[in-house]
Write a protein that holds these residues in place. Structure first.
Motif, mmCIF file in Angstrom:
data_model
loop_
_atom_site.group_PDB
_atom_site.id
_atom_site.type_symbol
_atom_site.label_atom_id
_atom_site.label_comp_id
_atom_site.label_asym_id
_atom_site.label_seq_id
_atom_site.Cartn_x
_atom_site.Cartn_y
_atom_site.Cartn_z
ATOM 1 N N HIS B 321 -27.993 86.137 -59.753
ATOM 2 C CA HIS B 321 -28.492 85.840 -61.024
ATOM 3 C C HIS B 321 -29.264 84.814 -60.912
ATOM 4 C CE1 HIS B 321 -24.906 83.400 -60.437
ATOM 5 N NE2 HIS B 321 -25.464 82.529 -61.139
ATOM 6 N N ILE B 322 -29.555 83.992 -59.699
ATOM 7 C CA ILE B 322 -30.811 82.984 -59.684
ATOM 8 C C ILE B 322 -31.544 83.403 -58.710
ATOM 9 C CG2 ILE B 322 -31.054 80.796 -58.690
ATOM 10 C CD1 ILE B 322 -28.996 80.656 -60.969
ATOM 11 N N ARG B 323 -31.251 84.077 -57.565
ATOM 12 C CA ARG B 323 -32.317 84.389 -56.505
ATOM 13 C C ARG B 323 -33.070 85.805 -56.724
ATOM 14 N NH1 ARG B 323 -34.583 81.640 -52.022
ATOM 15 N NH2 ARG B 323 -33.529 82.617 -50.627
ATOM 16 N N ARG B 324 -32.266 86.585 -57.609
ATOM 17 C CA ARG B 324 -32.662 88.168 -57.776
ATOM 18 C C ARG B 324 -32.680 88.671 -56.396
ATOM 19 N NH1 ARG B 324 -33.352 88.654 -63.464
ATOM 20 N NH2 ARG B 324 -34.728 90.393 -63.125
ATOM 21 N N SER B 325 -33.924 89.332 -56.082
ATOM 22 C CA SER B 325 -34.309 90.164 -55.082
ATOM 23 C C SER B 325 -34.038 89.470 -53.620
ATOM 24 C CB SER B 325 -35.639 90.836 -54.933
ATOM 25 O OG SER B 325 -36.780 89.654 -54.877
ATOM 26 N N LYS B 326 -33.871 88.031 -53.845
ATOM 27 C CA LYS B 326 -33.865 87.218 -52.351
ATOM 28 C C LYS B 326 -32.355 86.924 -52.214
ATOM 29 C CE LYS B 326 -38.589 86.139 -51.709
ATOM 30 N NZ LYS B 326 -39.154 86.804 -52.802
ATOM 31 N N ALA B 327 -31.345 87.255 -53.025
ATOM 32 C CA ALA B 327 -30.009 86.841 -52.779
ATOM 33 C C ALA B 327 -29.506 87.241 -51.632
ATOM 34 C CB ALA B 327 -29.167 87.621 -54.043
ATOM 35 N N THR B 328 -28.297 86.691 -51.420
ATOM 36 C CA THR B 328 -27.531 86.953 -49.953
ATOM 37 C C THR B 328 -26.767 88.265 -49.972
ATOM 38 O OG1 THR B 328 -25.507 85.974 -50.872
ATOM 39 C CG2 THR B 328 -27.074 84.589 -49.419
ATOM 40 N N SER B 329 -26.655 88.681 -51.319
ATOM 41 C CA SER B 329 -26.061 89.961 -51.794
ATOM 42 C C SER B 329 -26.237 90.464 -53.176
ATOM 43 C CB SER B 329 -24.604 90.002 -51.430
ATOM 44 O OG SER B 329 -23.839 91.081 -52.011
ATOM 45 N N ASN B 330 -25.920 91.547 -53.555
ATOM 46 C CA ASN B 330 -25.941 92.038 -54.960
ATOM 47 C C ASN B 330 -24.833 91.586 -55.629
ATOM 48 O OD1 ASN B 330 -24.514 94.193 -54.074
ATOM 49 N ND2 ASN B 330 -25.547 95.558 -55.286
ATOM 50 N N ILE B 331 -23.700 91.061 -54.860
ATOM 51 C CA ILE B 331 -22.451 91.257 -55.559
ATOM 52 C C ILE B 331 -22.583 90.129 -56.784
ATOM 53 C CG2 ILE B 331 -21.491 89.238 -54.123
ATOM 54 C CD1 ILE B 331 -18.855 90.893 -54.015
ATOM 55 N N CYS B 332 -21.702 90.225 -57.743
ATOM 56 C CA CYS B 332 -21.574 89.337 -58.926
ATOM 57 C C CYS B 332 -20.024 89.145 -59.122
ATOM 58 C CB CYS B 332 -22.460 90.064 -60.013
ATOM 59 S SG CYS B 332 -22.421 89.240 -61.464
#
Lengths: 482, 468
Positions: B321-332
């Motif tokens: 929700h902060i890093r969008r496409s650069k997140a460590t995972s898509n998990i929410c």
């Protein structure tokens, strides 16, 4: 006080395990644990009291109005919990032979069928454990579909800038490049920009409709045509399905694949962060790729479909099938509603949102998108208040907590400055909506006359504003018992 | 109307405030020709009495057989208080704790959970949970690829003694990211993987090795030796553990000289009912140095404006929700409610209670195996110590034996023929602390009758003595 701080060495108050420790000396010594794990040593009563008290430090739907945009915090009927926890379900081992698991499997089959009908899709898989895994499955299926046709060059997923963060994160996880599509001021996708972006590299478009801006995408048919003409597929993020349930179906809008957050639209509990369910539905051409397992029926006998039946499937997403306890709760809720109840969900969710939007405008708030119908949610922007009184959307949110309301979603979607995304859901009565609007109006007045009250909020909760910078810099993630 | 409180009068007032004549006007931006037909395939709504009858009928159709089946889900005793408190509305119907001040209950509980899981695994840190053990392994693999900067190969060694559905799940989730999962065969006599076999597959640049303890067959792996070898070769070690059993088995944080880098597993044995497969939760722990590579939610302790202790979601810059496409995972989502149950479960049981439970599982399994192998035509498939699951070699068709046992009210175990055809006609049996001596006796008697009756001997399948 932490549970660890209630601990006394040697205390054991619960008759919950075998009294004597059986011998484990047959296990080679080098494989054994040398010390006992440093867990708290408390009586059953101490544990019960501690966690009951902790529960009382939470806001919840059962205790407060929770108008959290994009999250659909509707009433979680108690019966859904009670009936999903019947011993016949709780004691079912996941690898029980299908013939002995017919009660559970029949519920899952019926749930798949009802989801197909409600969304206009050809088939559903209940395997994804949460929305993000639903998205993952959907995008992975799009990938598998193109590859099965030899179209390996389709490496780009298009995503409007208003989308949830999971959309771009998912596309990257599936090995795609992400291209953002701008949104117009009226909330619709910029279709001219979209046309410029499509081509032989396009795998698909991920769209939330109604969008996170709380409006219905009016050009949906034209968008579907642009994507399909380019050879791409259309992905529906079902986060806002509550707004249109029984009114218009993603399948009829031209979507090829959809995920539905059952913990939103179908009222399974949010549980303080999960478990969720991201059931995924597809149009006919994507059926072979659905994640496993799914449930089928032959002559009244239900069984799991596995890799043997579905060789082209994208595969498994978890050890068993999704979160069955969550799926059962969704099934029960859908049987409560029935076909007529589903339409009413969308109608009353929309009525409540549009009523609150009209009230917000009447009480002097600025709407992010004016002169349009709200879907099941709408957005107030506090950019003027921020400029004039030096108060932020965060200050409004925290002051609302003091007044006994959970805050709306703040700072999302990212496109709208100082925003509150408000979603009342259909299960709230008019009094709750009016009470909330009164509170919001009171805060607007306080912002003008006594902004300090906002800056210092909350004052009435177990803690005041917390130091998040310190939390991230001086990491304290575990308590170590001495 | 189910769950909708509006009176006719209120509806009229609200429509007037909005300035429309009817409910239908609220949907006038939706193209008319796209409007949904009546949802005929969905039955009509029901009252609670009717729904209740339906669900009791369906629940009663499920088997009540005595469970000797494990293979990743286990029937353990859960104190009554656990789910009583967990399903209090304040936990059950709360959202993700983004508004920290209004969510201190969930946040503090999660901090306590992280502390307990870190204590159990002897690892530095834990996150707030993943979906389940299998998807947690997939995320652990992705994490190892980000974390092991000395390795460029994106090659992960996975012994085939790791739970097959975990391996399949990992394959599904990581295959989009050019990661190579290299299988290492187990030793056919011990049911465990040897360092020699790992070395054979492990030439050149390797990113990480996965080790399950006890492994899928219930056998105990040589975790110290393999962990040390891996670390000597700049290979990260990912442990897959059963969190109940590590109250008596060496925890992953203490494997070898320096402990593993990442530990994962399924939390189900700690307070989650079997429930047809979930919800359970995945645990995920790591060394302090890797914490910024961790996916998922993490709770940290901090202070408020007055210096009072409080809890927040932290390190959110890793997340989607902060890093969008650069997140460590898509998990929410995490498995918050099951984490709630599990935390209460651990607090009530305490380390001693969990140790006694684990020891009872072990002792019961020894008793069961002793009784079953005393029957002609049943023998242990592997030498060495088993924990609470054991692979038994039959000399008749396993599926038919299990079916015949089921007819006698015994859920007799897991048929290995599909995942491990090289084992021929083998089943895996499991005991927890819930199986009494009388239960075990009942199983042994049923097995004796089934084999003696010869119902399956007509289709006798020769055991394949093939050694992998």
């Amino acid at each position: 006080m932490l549970i660890f701080e209630h601990s006394s060495k040697g205390r054991q108050g619960a008759p919950q395990s075998p009294v004597e420790k059986a011998s484990i000396s047959a296990i080679p010594e080098n494989l054994l644990r040398k010390d006992s794990a440093a867990l708290p040593e408390v009586s059953e009563l101490q544990a019960v009291r501690h966690y009951t008290r902790l529960s009382q430090k939470n806001f919840s739907i059962d205790t407060e109005f929770y108008p959290l945009g994009s999250c659909t915090m509707k009433y979680n009927p108690r019966a859904c919990n009670t009936l999903a926890m019947l011993p016949g379900f709780l004691n079912a081992h996941p690898l029980t032979p299908d013939e002995q698991n017919q009660g559970f499997l029949s519920c899952m089959y019926d749930l798949q069928s009802m989801l197909c009908e409600a969304t206009g899709m050809a088939a559903f898989s209940l395997a994804p454990m949460a929305g993000a895994q639903g998205e993952f499955s959907g995008v992975a299926m799009i990938d598998a579909y193109h590859k099965s046709r030899g179209e390996h060059e389709r490496k780009e997923i298009l995503i409007p800038d208003a989308a949830h963060g999971t959309n771009p994160a998912t596309a990257v996880m599936c090995g795609f490049k992400v291209r953002e599509i701008p949104t117009l001021d009226n909330g619709d996708v910029d279709i001219d920009a979209l046309k410029q972006c499509v081509g032989p590299q396009t795998a698909g478009l991920m769209l939330t409709n109604p969008s996170t801006l709380g409006v219905f995408e009016r050009n949906i048919e034209a968008i579907a045509k642009v994507i399909h003409d380019a050879g791409g597929l259309l992905y529906y993020d079902g986060a806002n399905l509550n707004a249109i349930l029984g009114k218009i179906r993603p399948g009829d809008m031209g979507f090829d694949v959809i995920h539905s957050n059952l913990h939103k639209t179908f009222s399974t509990p949010h549980g303080g962060g999960g478990p969720g369910s991201g059931a995924v539905g597809v149009a006919k051409r994507l059926i072979p790729f659905l994640p496993l397992p799914t449930v089928t029926q032959e002559d009244g006998n239900y069984r799991y479909l596995t890799a043997k039946d579905c060789p082209q499937s994208i595969g498994r997403l978890s050890a068993f099938m999704g979160n069955p306890g969550v799926l059962l709760r969704a099934f029960i809720y859908m049987r409560f509603l029935g076909r007529e109840g589903m339409v009413r969900v969308a109608e009353f969710a929309t009525l409540n949102a549009n009523y609150m939007m009209a009230e917000a405008k009447r009480r002097g708030f600025t709407l992010a998108i004016d002169h349009r119908r709200a879907s099941h949610e709408f957005i107030i922007t506090l950019k003027n208040e921020a400029r004039d009184y030096h108060v932020s959307a965060m200050d409004f949110a925290k002051r609302l907590l003091d007044l006994g309301y959970h805050a709306p979603t703040t700072y999302f979607p990212l496109l709208v400055p100082e925003c509150l995304l408000i979603e009342p859901t259909e299960s709230e009565a008019k009094e709750a909506l009016d009470g909330f609007m009164d509170a919001l109006e009171q805060i607007l007045h306080e912002a003008e006359t006594n902004p300090e009250l906002l800056h210092a909020a909350p004052q009435t909760l177990p803690v005041k504003r917390l130091d998040e910078v310190r939390a991230a810099k001086q990491l304290d993630l575990t308590y170590k018992m001495s | 109307m189910p769950f909708i409180p509006h009176t006719e009068q209120e509806i009229t007032q609200m429509l007037a405030t909005i300035g429309v004549d009817s409910m239908e006007d609220l949907f006038d931006e939706i193209p008319a020709h796209l409007r949904a037909p009546e949802l005929k395939a969905i039955p009509k709504g029901m009252t609670e009495m009717e729904v209740s009858r339906l669900m009791h009928q369906r629940a009663d159709k499920n088997t009540k057989a005595l469970c000797f089946l494990g293979a990743g889900a286990y029937q353990h005793h859960i104190p009554a208080a656990v789910w009583e408190i967990t399903t209090r509305g304040e936990f059950y119907s709360a959202y993700t704790p983004y508004q920290a001040e209004a969510s201190q209950g969930t946040l503090q509980l999660t901090y306590e959970f992280q502390s307990m899981i870190a204590a159990l695994t002897a690892m530095d840190v834990s996150n707030a949970s993943m979906y389940d053990g299998a998807s947690s392994l997939a995320e652990a693999i992705l994490m190892s690829v980000r974390a092991n900067r000395k390795s460029k190969s994106r090659k992960i060694l996975i012994p085939t003694s790791v739970n097959p559905v975990y391996r399949k799940t990992a394959e599904t989730i990581v295959k989009g990211q050019q990661i190579d999962l290299v299988e290492v065969p187990y030793d056919g006599s011990t049911g465990t993987v040897t360092l020699e076999q790992i070395k054979q597959q492990g030439e050149g640049d390797i990113t990480a090795v996965v080790l399950q303890q006890p492994n899928f067959f219930g056998c105990l792996e040589a975790v110290d030796e393999i962990t040390n070898w891996a670390h000597d070769n700049n290979i990260l070690v990912i442990a897959v553990v059963n969190p109940l059993l590590i109250t008596v088995l060496n925890p992953p944080g203490q494997w070898g000289v320096s402990g593993v880098d990442i530990a994962c597993g399924d939390g189900q044995p700690l307070g989650a009912p079997m429930s047809a497969g979930g919800p359970y939760y995945g645990l995920l722990c790591c060394k302090q140095a890797l914490v910024r590579q961790m996916p998922g939610r993490i709770v940290g302790r901090t202070v408020d404006l007055d210096g009072k202790e409080g809890f927040v979601l932290t390190l959110q810059a890793r997340e989607q929700h902060i890093r969008r496409s650069k997140a460590t995972s898509n998990i929410c989502t995490n498995q918050g409610l099951v984490v709630t149950a599990s935390t209460i479960h651990m607090a009530i049981m305490g380390a001693k209670g969990l140790e006694n439970t684990a020891a009872a599982c072990f002792a019961n399994n020894n008793l069961l195996v002793e009784k079953l192998t005393a029957i002609s035509g049943v023998k242990k498939a592997f030498s060495g110590t088993h924990f609470h699951e054991t692979v038994l070699q039959l000399d008749v068709n396993a599926a038919q034996v299990l079916r015949a046992l089921m007819a006698k009210g015994i859920l007799g175990g897991f048929d290995l023929s599909e995942d491990y055809p090289e084992l021929g006609t083998a089943i895996m049996v499991c005991t927890t602390e819930m199986r009494s001596e009388a239960d075990i006796e009942a199983y042994a008697t049923a097995m004796q009758e089934v084999l003696a009756a010869g119902v399956v001997s007509a289709e006798k399948v020769p055991a394949t003595p093939e050694v992998v």
